[in-house]
Design a protein around this motif. Structure first.
Motif, short mmCIF file in Angstrom:
data_model
loop_
_atom_site.label_atom_id
_atom_site.label_comp_id
_atom_site.label_asym_id
_atom_site.label_seq_id
_atom_site.Cartn_x
_atom_site.Cartn_y
_atom_site.Cartn_z
N LYS A 161 0.70 -1.14 0.19
CA LYS A 161 -0.02 0.11 0.13
C LYS A 161 0.68 1.40 -0.20
O LYS A 161 0.70 2.37 0.84
CB LYS A 161 -0.97 0.19 0.88
N GLN A 162 1.74 1.34 -1.02
CA GLN A 162 2.55 2.48 -1.03
C GLN A 162 1.83 3.70 -1.66
O GLN A 162 0.75 3.42 -2.11
CB GLN A 162 3.70 2.32 -2.12
N ILE A 163 2.18 4.93 -1.56
CA ILE A 163 1.57 6.19 -1.89
C ILE A 163 2.40 6.49 -3.33
O ILE A 163 3.58 6.58 -3.30
CB ILE A 163 1.34 7.01 -1.17
N TYR A 164 1.61 6.76 -4.25
CA TYR A 164 2.18 7.17 -5.34
C TYR A 164 1.70 8.52 -6.06
O TYR A 164 0.60 8.92 -5.73
CB TYR A 164 1.72 6.10 -6.64
N SER A 165 2.63 9.22 -6.93
CA SER A 165 1.76 10.00 -7.99
C SER A 165 2.04 9.06 -9.38
O SER A 165 2.93 8.73 -9.57
CB SER A 165 2.58 11.33 -7.93
N ARG A 166 1.12 9.49 -10.28
CA ARG A 166 1.11 8.87 -11.56
C ARG A 166 0.60 9.94 -12.58
O ARG A 166 -0.47 10.56 -12.33
CB ARG A 166 0.54 7.63 -11.44
N THR A 182 6.83 6.59 -6.52
CA THR A 182 6.48 6.14 -5.25
C THR A 182 7.01 7.33 -4.30
O THR A 182 8.18 7.88 -4.40
CB THR A 182 6.97 4.79 -4.83
N LYS A 183 5.91 7.61 -3.30
CA LYS A 183 6.12 8.81 -2.21
C LYS A 183 6.93 8.57 -1.08
O LYS A 183 7.50 9.27 -0.36
CB LYS A 183 4.96 9.47 -2.08
N ASN A 184 6.95 7.08 -0.56
CA ASN A 184 7.28 6.72 0.81
C ASN A 184 8.18 5.61 0.86
O ASN A 184 8.02 4.82 1.66
CB ASN A 184 6.35 6.68 1.79
N ARG A 185 8.84 5.20 -0.33
CA ARG A 185 9.92 4.11 -0.42
C ARG A 185 10.95 4.35 -1.14
O ARG A 185 10.97 5.12 -2.25
CB ARG A 185 9.05 2.80 -0.85
N LYS A 186 12.21 4.08 -0.69
CA LYS A 186 13.40 4.12 -1.33
C LYS A 186 13.37 3.08 -2.64
O LYS A 186 12.91 1.94 -2.39
CB LYS A 186 14.46 3.93 -0.56
N THR A 187 13.40 3.56 -3.78
CA THR A 187 13.59 2.95 -4.94
C THR A 187 14.88 2.55 -5.61
O THR A 187 15.72 3.32 -5.09
CB THR A 187 12.63 3.58 -5.97
N THR A 188 14.93 1.71 -6.23
CA THR A 188 16.20 1.00 -7.07
C THR A 188 16.08 1.01 -8.65
O THR A 188 14.61 0.85 -9.19
CB THR A 188 16.85 -0.17 -6.42
N HIS A 189 16.88 1.10 -9.34
CA HIS A 189 16.88 0.97 -10.77
C HIS A 189 16.95 -0.47 -11.22
O HIS A 189 17.34 -1.19 -10.54
CB HIS A 189 17.99 1.64 -11.45
N ILE A 190 15.74 -0.83 -12.06
CA ILE A 190 15.70 -2.14 -12.28
C ILE A 190 16.82 -2.65 -12.99
O ILE A 190 16.87 -4.03 -12.82
CB ILE A 190 14.34 -2.28 -13.20
N PHE A 191 17.64 -2.24 -13.65
CA PHE A 191 18.84 -2.65 -14.38
C PHE A 191 20.04 -2.15 -13.53
O PHE A 191 21.12 -2.07 -14.15
CB PHE A 191 18.75 -1.94 -15.71
N GLU A 192 19.90 -1.71 -12.31
CA GLU A 192 21.29 -1.53 -11.32
C GLU A 192 22.01 -2.63 -11.48
O GLU A 192 21.77 -3.81 -11.25
CB GLU A 192 20.79 -1.45 -10.12
#
Length: 359
Positions: free
Chosen positions: A212-217, A244-254
């Motif tokens: 249940k993350q919060i997003y802007s889209r 996503t507004k409240n979670r640290k993201t990573t790059h899918i191709f990192e």
């Protein structure tokens, strides 16, 4: 419309999506059966000598198949390393992670497509939902863990028995929605906003995000006419950006190479590469790869380049010079001699069906 008055550069639509796989022919068999990608434009085995920036500064060999669905929409460039083992993502990509998260596939009857996939016991993510603009859709994973959104569409080139058409767009995770919107609106011309939501839960994406993350889209599309040689075949397309507004993201191709497993790029069909490069430079987006002339791809040829979006997602541009319209009949079309904005006649594009490979 006076097509001679069209200014270059011209972007006709999404030509294809690159999909890194471990077995190109096995993957193509699945995509033929379930997504109708049964018309090969080219099949080529070669060295990706111009992509060393994204392949560890080494040249690597690959096997690539570009296949289309002649009902309309972009195709798949099914891409397999032959000189190394392709690497999967370190973890299953989550909604909002940076990069290409899912590919949109067009359908006339979403419910009929859902029932068929369900009967085939495919990996469906939940049930049919409605997007914020009211269209029915559902998500499906292929056997290679790639995610697709089958979504209602009214933009088509022709009609056959396939339940789905070609690529209708993509969903990408971004770190800064406003910055990414600027890139896709100004450089690619996806200037129309179909919806823009802030601080939402992604109510139509419930089974993709259990936390249940919060997003802007935002959903972007282009209002440009379907011009260019293949504009009518590629149909209308859309780009959905999610932050996503409240979670640290990573790059899918990192820590992985271009060509490793997953969605490696989105490619746009264009005319006027030199003018597009100048436009990109003025906007602050430099080409990172440029073939600087005609590059052979099996029986096809064209000029290609790459640019990165603000999060490093790879966007490819291809200016097609030669394409086999009817390989079995020895018919090849030289697009360099044509008015760049003039669509090919439908009967000519339908000749591609001569090359169709049975499901």
């Amino acid at each position: 419309m006076n097509t001679n008055s069209i200014d270059l550069p011209l972007i006709s639509g999404i030509q294809q999506v690159g999909i890194g796989v471990s077995d190109a022919h096995n993957a193509w068999g699945w995509y033929r059966k379930y997504f109708g990608m049964d018309v090969p434009v080219f099949e080529d085995v070669a060295t990706a000598s111009l992509m060393t920036r994204y392949t560890g500064d080494e040249e690597h060999c690959r096997h690539a198949i570009l296949a289309m669905n002649l009902q309309g929409g972009g195709g798949f460039e099914i891409w397999q390393y032959t000189s190394r083992e392709p690497v999967p993502p370190g973890k299953m990509p989550c909604l909002g992670d940076l990069g290409i998260f899912a590919i949109k596939i067009r359908a006339r009857d979403v419910e009929k497509a859902f029932r068929f996939f369900e009967d085939e016991k495919l990996d469906l993510s939940g049930k049919i939902e409605k997007s914020p603009d009211g269209r029915k859709h559902f998500f499906i994973r292929d056997p290679f863990k790639n995610l697709f959104q089958v979504i209602e569409s009214d933009s088509w080139f022709s009609k056959n028995k396939d339940l789905t058409g070609g690529v209708a767009g993509f969903i990408a995770g971004v770190s800064n929605l406003q910055k990414s919107m600027k890139f896709y609106q100004e450089l690619l011309g996806f200037s129309d906003i179909l919806y823009h939501l802030n601080n939402c839960l992604g109510e139509d994406l419930p089974n993709l995000d259990q936390s249940k993350q919060i997003y802007s889209r935002v959903l972007l599309t282009s209002n440009a006419e379907l011009i260019g040689a293949f504009g009518q075949l590629l149909c209308k397309s859309e780009i959905e950006l999610i932050q996503t507004k409240n979670r640290k993201t990573t790059h899918i191709f990192e820590k992985r190479y271009w060509g490793d497993l997953g969605f490696i790029h989105v490619c746009f069909d264009i005319r006027g590469m030199e003018k597009l490069e100048l436009k990109a430079q003025k906007l602050g987006y430099n080409f990172t790869v440029n073939s600087t002339g005609s590059f052979d791809m099996g029986k096809a040829a064209g000029h290609f380049s790459y640019v990165e979006d603000p999060d490093g997602t790879l966007i490819e541009f291809v200016e097609t010079h030669k394409v086999p319209i009817g390989k079995k009949l020895g018919i090849y079309l030289n697009l360099k001699k044509r008015n760049p904005s003039r669509p090919l006649p439908k009967w000519m594009i339908k000749l591609l069906a001569i090359n169709r490979v049975k499901k």
